[in-house]
Design a protein around this motif. Structure first.
Motif, mmCIF file in Angstrom:
data_model
loop_
_atom_site.group_PDB
_atom_site.id
_atom_site.type_symbol
_atom_site.label_atom_id
_atom_site.label_comp_id
_atom_site.label_asym_id
_atom_site.label_seq_id
_atom_site.Cartn_x
_atom_site.Cartn_y
_atom_site.Cartn_z
ATOM 1 N N GLY A 38 42.031 13.878 -4.472
ATOM 2 C CA GLY A 38 41.711 12.937 -3.412
ATOM 3 C C GLY A 38 40.555 13.417 -2.565
ATOM 4 N N ASN A 39 40.493 14.700 -2.308
ATOM 5 C CA ASN A 39 39.386 15.264 -1.541
ATOM 6 C C ASN A 39 38.087 15.201 -2.331
ATOM 7 N N ASP A 40 38.168 15.409 -3.655
ATOM 8 C CA ASP A 40 36.974 15.320 -4.483
ATOM 9 C C ASP A 40 36.414 13.908 -4.478
ATOM 10 N N LEU A 41 37.283 12.916 -4.568
ATOM 11 C CA LEU A 41 36.841 11.531 -4.558
ATOM 12 C C LEU A 41 36.234 11.168 -3.207
ATOM 13 N N GLU A 42 36.851 11.619 -2.141
ATOM 14 C CA GLU A 42 36.314 11.346 -0.809
ATOM 15 C C GLU A 42 34.948 11.988 -0.625
ATOM 16 N N GLU A 43 34.785 13.197 -1.140
ATOM 17 C CA GLU A 43 33.499 13.883 -1.045
ATOM 18 C C GLU A 43 32.427 13.160 -1.858
ATOM 19 N N ALA A 44 32.802 12.662 -3.034
ATOM 20 C CA ALA A 44 31.840 11.940 -3.872
ATOM 21 C C ALA A 44 31.380 10.655 -3.189
ATOM 22 N N PHE A 45 32.305 9.935 -2.546
ATOM 23 C CA PHE A 45 31.920 8.703 -1.856
ATOM 24 C C PHE A 45 31.077 8.997 -0.616
ATOM 25 N N SER A 46 31.324 10.106 0.035
ATOM 26 C CA SER A 46 30.545 10.412 1.227
ATOM 27 C C SER A 46 29.131 10.861 0.868
ATOM 28 N N GLN A 47 28.935 11.438 -0.307
ATOM 29 C CA GLN A 47 27.602 11.878 -0.713
ATOM 30 C C GLN A 47 26.750 10.726 -1.225
ATOM 31 N N GLY A 48 27.366 9.691 -1.792
ATOM 32 C CA GLY A 48 26.617 8.557 -2.328
ATOM 33 C C GLY A 48 26.180 7.613 -1.226
ATOM 34 N N ARG A 50 25.373 3.866 0.481
ATOM 35 C CA ARG A 50 26.071 2.583 0.539
ATOM 36 C C ARG A 50 25.436 1.570 -0.415
ATOM 37 N N SER A 51 24.113 1.600 -0.538
ATOM 38 C CA SER A 51 23.446 0.647 -1.430
ATOM 39 C C SER A 51 23.802 0.911 -2.889
ATOM 40 N N THR A 52 23.997 2.170 -3.259
ATOM 41 C CA THR A 52 24.406 2.494 -4.621
ATOM 42 C C THR A 52 25.793 1.955 -4.897
ATOM 43 N N LEU A 53 26.707 2.124 -3.976
ATOM 44 C CA LEU A 53 28.062 1.632 -4.148
ATOM 45 C C LEU A 53 28.086 0.111 -4.240
ATOM 46 N N LEU A 54 27.340 -0.565 -3.382
ATOM 47 C CA LEU A 54 27.306 -2.025 -3.406
ATOM 48 C C LEU A 54 26.679 -2.544 -4.703
ATOM 49 N N ALA A 55 25.621 -1.889 -5.170
ATOM 50 C CA ALA A 55 24.991 -2.306 -6.425
ATOM 51 C C ALA A 55 25.944 -2.097 -7.595
ATOM 52 N N PHE A 56 26.655 -0.982 -7.599
ATOM 53 C CA PHE A 56 27.612 -0.713 -8.670
ATOM 54 C C PHE A 56 28.729 -1.754 -8.683
ATOM 55 N N VAL A 57 29.280 -2.058 -7.525
ATOM 56 C CA VAL A 57 30.371 -3.027 -7.451
ATOM 57 C C VAL A 57 29.879 -4.411 -7.870
ATOM 58 N N MET A 58 28.687 -4.790 -7.426
ATOM 59 C CA MET A 58 28.145 -6.099 -7.788
ATOM 60 C C MET A 58 27.952 -6.206 -9.299
ATOM 61 N N VAL A 59 27.340 -5.208 -9.895
ATOM 62 C CA VAL A 59 27.096 -5.250 -11.339
ATOM 63 C C VAL A 59 28.411 -5.206 -12.107
ATOM 64 N N ALA A 60 29.359 -4.390 -11.667
ATOM 65 C CA ALA A 60 30.639 -4.281 -12.370
ATOM 66 C C ALA A 60 31.403 -5.606 -12.329
ATOM 67 N N VAL A 61 31.437 -6.248 -11.181
ATOM 68 C CA VAL A 61 32.155 -7.528 -11.062
ATOM 69 C C VAL A 61 31.468 -8.606 -11.899
ATOM 70 N N LEU A 62 30.142 -8.648 -11.855
ATOM 71 C CA LEU A 62 29.424 -9.656 -12.632
ATOM 72 C C LEU A 62 29.592 -9.444 -14.132
ATOM 73 N N VAL A 63 29.573 -8.202 -14.584
ATOM 74 C CA VAL A 63 29.742 -7.929 -16.014
ATOM 75 C C VAL A 63 31.151 -8.307 -16.460
ATOM 76 N N HIS A 64 32.161 -7.926 -15.682
ATOM 77 C CA HIS A 64 33.531 -8.270 -16.061
ATOM 78 C C HIS A 64 33.743 -9.786 -16.073
ATOM 79 N N ALA A 65 33.280 -10.458 -15.040
ATOM 80 C CA ALA A 65 33.442 -11.911 -14.975
ATOM 81 C C ALA A 65 32.645 -12.600 -16.079
ATOM 82 N N GLY A 66 31.448 -12.107 -16.344
ATOM 83 C CA GLY A 66 30.621 -12.710 -17.378
ATOM 84 C C GLY A 66 31.213 -12.548 -18.763
ATOM 85 N N LEU A 67 31.690 -11.357 -19.080
ATOM 86 C CA LEU A 67 32.306 -11.145 -20.386
ATOM 87 C C LEU A 67 33.566 -11.976 -20.553
#
Length: 111
Positions: A38-48, A50-67
């Motif tokens: 849990g600490n490793d995941l929290e550290e990874a999110f704090s280092q990344g 916000r725009s990277t996270l939003l772009a990843f979520v947008m692309v992931a949702v669009l790919v899943h919905a599109g497929l």
């Protein structure tokens, strides 16, 4: 005629019958069982960023919905001959996949 005890290789013997709460990956050298994931995941999110996270979520949702919608649309056309609903889903799925590619390329160009 005496009663014979069951053999040692009993097929109904539970091989995992030790402690049900024991962590089966406690001795894993790759990182399991340390209780620190849990600490490793929290550290990874704090280092990344916000725009990277939003772009990843947008692309992931669009790919899943599109497929999902494209494959469902093609199956509706092929198996049930529902051309209107299946065609709309297939076209919508292809559009969602296209938007995912555009969003990925736009983010990659910006970085």
């Amino acid at each position: 005629m005496g009663f014979d005890p069951p053999p040692d290789d009993d097929p109904f013997d539970d091989p995992f019958g030790d402690d049900p709460l024991e962590d089966p990956f406690a001795d894993d050298p790759i990182g399991g069982g340390d209780g620190d994931s849990g600490n490793d995941l929290e550290e990874a999110f704090s280092q990344g960023s916000r725009s990277t996270l939003l772009a990843f979520v947008m692309v992931a949702v669009l790919v899943h919905a599109g497929l999902f919608s494209a494959s469902l649309g093609v199956m509706l056309i092929g198996f049930r001959s529902q051309w209107i609903v299946g065609g709309a889903l297939a076209v919508g799925g292809v559009l969602a996949l296209s938007l995912a590619v555009v969003g990925y390329r736009r983010y990659k160009r910006r970085r």
